[in-house]
Design a protein around this motif. Structure first.
Motif, PDB file in Angstrom:
ATOM      1  N   PHE A  34      -7.028  10.398  -0.795  1.00 34.60           N
ATOM      2  CA  PHE A  34      -6.406   9.147  -0.322  1.00 34.60           C
ATOM      3  C   PHE A  34      -7.461   8.183   0.226  1.00 34.60           C
ATOM      4  O   PHE A  34      -8.646   8.410   0.039  1.00 34.60           O
ATOM      5  N   HIS A  35      -6.998   7.111   0.876  1.00 34.26           N
ATOM      6  CA  HIS A  35      -7.868   6.034   1.370  1.00 34.26           C
ATOM      7  C   HIS A  35      -8.619   5.358   0.214  1.00 34.26           C
ATOM      8  O   HIS A  35      -9.662   4.748   0.415  1.00 34.26           O
ATOM      9  N   ARG A  37       0.863  -1.189   0.000  1.00 31.76           N
ATOM     10  CA  ARG A  37       0.000   0.000   0.000  1.00 31.76           C
ATOM     11  C   ARG A  37       0.900   1.240   0.000  1.00 31.76           C
ATOM     12  O   ARG A  37       1.715   1.430   0.905  1.00 31.76           O
ATOM     13  N   GLY A  48      -6.327   8.177  10.669  1.00 27.10           N
ATOM     14  CA  GLY A  48      -6.410   9.115   9.543  1.00 27.10           C
ATOM     15  C   GLY A  48      -7.860   9.048   9.082  1.00 27.10           C
ATOM     16  O   GLY A  48      -8.400   7.952   8.956  1.00 27.10           O
ATOM     17  N   MET A  73      -9.450  14.696   1.639  1.00 30.53           N
ATOM     18  CA  MET A  73      -8.000  14.891   1.676  1.00 30.53           C
ATOM     19  C   MET A  73      -7.550  15.546   0.374  1.00 30.53           C
ATOM     20  O   MET A  73      -8.293  15.555  -0.612  1.00 30.53           O
ATOM     21  N   PRO A 120      -2.488  13.768   2.863  1.00 33.08           N
ATOM     22  CA  PRO A 120      -3.606  13.369   3.737  1.00 33.08           C
ATOM     23  C   PRO A 120      -3.894  14.354   4.868  1.00 33.08           C
ATOM     24  O   PRO A 120      -4.694  14.067   5.739  1.00 33.08           O
ATOM     25  N   ARG A 157      -3.472  14.650  13.238  1.00 32.13           N
ATOM     26  CA  ARG A 157      -3.507  15.610  12.119  1.00 32.13           C
ATOM     27  C   ARG A 157      -4.549  16.681  12.364  1.00 32.13           C
ATOM     28  O   ARG A 157      -5.651  16.371  12.827  1.00 32.13           O
TER      29      ARG A 157
HETATM   30  C1  UVW Z   1      -4.025   8.038   3.825  1.00 30.08           C
HETATM   31  C2  UVW Z   1      -3.999   7.930   5.309  1.00 30.08           C
HETATM   32  O1  UVW Z   1      -4.275   8.879   5.987  1.00 30.08           O
HETATM   33  O2  UVW Z   1      -3.740   6.733   5.809  1.00 30.08           O
HETATM   34  P1  UVW Z   1      -3.912   6.277   7.352  1.00 30.08           P
HETATM   35  O3  UVW Z   1      -5.335   6.457   7.708  1.00 30.08           O
HETATM   36  O4  UVW Z   1      -3.517   4.826   7.343  1.00 30.08           O
HETATM   37  O5  UVW Z   1      -3.006   7.136   8.173  1.00 30.08           O
END
Ligand code: UVW
Ligand code: ADP
Ligand code: MG
Length: 414
Positions: free
Chosen positions: A183-184, A96, A216, A232, A236, A245
């Protein structure tokens, strides 16, 4: 050629791997993970058939690469897991990678693709570095196994220009790749297929508001099976707050927070450079900064332990609610389901109840018991809507990024 797939999900503090058969769909045969790399002692968890192991490790594992090496050695040596005893038994390793730049789909690692990904590392050092260290390790130490990299950003290549473009100088934006990526996406691919199947609709006709809420956290508006907006952005960091974050803030804030904003953070290494501002907003903010804990289970409780915990919970709900409204409009009110996924989305009945109650005006309603019970371990999608509700469904989806990577690999090779 080997018969098994090894799917790797590397984070900054943990490395999770699952071994799968090459069947279509792939079947998991063993799970292993090392967590706490940044807060020693590291913990090793392992599951294979009836065997379950959890140990604190005396070995010093400083990096995700060390952790990955340790996991692979333990699994290869385990006589009960005789299916995978050496590199020869493994056909593919799927990695990933959070930031995949312009890649639309998974790619096989060769000198060219690795070089390309190494260039991207500068754009997303905090997120790609650990995973790429493992890719480099596999290329060197397990050379007969094909490495496939799956990108969290690939699912969002369908974002319209007006969504992915930041209103800044376009020459500079294009030269530096400054745009919204999102992302995700590995998780959202799993979610949209599983939910469409559950609703009995073709994926190309399925519209959902999906939420991947873990340490996240992000949300995604999915129209006719495709991402049309997500929270995002370039990295991210934007959108919802996470464990450490900040999520969206006024970008000028960093210059008022510290005059050191642009300098290299002390957490940088020879190979990985991050600025002080990035370090603060990615690692020292979020609900950890408000409450002292990264564990949302200690925040999402009926009786808040402190005002700070209540504030953190209210902030998360407020930001999520804003995006539900935003995405409901962007989908023109044609929403088949509101989907909760990720560690928090799947486990916190309180978060789901609070959000759905506040979204009542859009027609969402849940069944209190179904919500409290949540999904069974083997239930991928669970409907928690009120049975009499005529509005869109509310469902929980137990997402599985490792499975999605193995599944994609099998689909593209068969
Ligand atoms: C993209 C991302 O934030 O991944 P994670 O939730 O695994 O930190
Ligand atoms: N019952 C629960 N209520 C609220 N949060 C929970 C619960 N169980 C686990 N979590 C939270 O889920 C988060 C981890 O989610 P996960 O998706 O596994 O994260 P990541 O992959 O981003 O590390 C942690 O913040 C954890 O505290
Ligand atoms: Mg995650």
């Amino acid at each position: 050629m080997g018969k098994y797939i090894l799917a790797v999900n590397a984070g900054s503090s943990s490395v999770k791997v699952t071994f799968y058969t090459c069947d279509n769909p792939p079947r998991a045969i063993a799970d292993a993970q090392v967590s706490g790399i940044t807060a020693p002692p590291p913990t090793f968890k392992y599951q294979h058939g009836e065997t379950k192991v959890k140990e604190e490790l005396k070995d010093k594992l400083n990096t995700p690469q060390d952790a990955f090496k340790y996991i692979v050695e333990r699994c290869f040596k385990d006589s009960e897991l005789s299916e995978v005893a050496s590199e020869r038994d493994v056909a593919y390793i799927c990695h990933r990678i959070v930031h995949g730049g312009e890649y639309h789909e998974a790619v096989e690692i060769n000198d060219d693709t690795l070089h390309h990904l190494e260039k991207l590392e500068d754009l997303a050092p905090l997120h790609n570095f650990s995973a790429l260290e493992i890719v480099r390790f596999c290329k060197k130490e397990l050379p007969s196994v094909k490495s496939i990299t799956c990108f969290d950003s690939a699912f969002h290549q369908t974002l319209p220009d007006y969504v992915k473009t930041y209103p800044i100088n376009q020459q500079i934006a294009k030269a530096n790749g400054l745009r919204k990526y999102g992302f995700h996406g590995i998780s959202y691919s799993f979610i949209v297929r599983s939910v469409a199947q559950f609703l009995g609709k073709p994926q190309e006709q399925t519209n959902i508001i999906a939420m991947h809420i873990g340490s996240g956290a992000s949300m995604c508006a999915i129209k006719e099976g495709k991402s049309v907006d997500t929270t995002m952005g370039l990295t991210p960091l934007s959108g919802l707050p996470g464990a450490t974050r900040s999520g969206d803030i006024d970008p000028s804030l960093v210059f008022h927070y510290t005059s050191e904003a642009g300098k290299l953070s002390p957490a940088s290494t020879k190979e990985m450079h991050i600025s002080t501002a990035e370090e603060i907003l990615n690692k020292q903010s979020g609900w950890k900064a408000l409450t002292g804990t990264t564990d949302f289970a200690q925040i999402a409780v009926d009786k808040f332990p402190s005002e700070a915990h209540k504030l953190a919970f209210d902030i998360v709900i407020d930001r999520m609610l804003g995006y539900i409204g935003n995405y409901y409009l962007k989908l023109g009110g044609k929403v088949d389901a509101l989907v909760f996924a990720g560690g928090i989305g799947e486990k916190s009945a309180l978060l789901r109840r609070t959000l759905v109650e506040k979204s009542q005006c859009l027609g969402f309603a849940i069944d209190a018991k179904a919500n409290e019970d949540g999904p069974r371990d083997d239930e991928v999608v669970k409907d928690i809507s009120q049975s009499s509700s005529q509005g869109p469904r509310v469902v929980v989806c137990q997402t599985n990024e490792q499975f999605e990577m193995a599944y994609t690999t099998i689909q593209s090779r068969s």
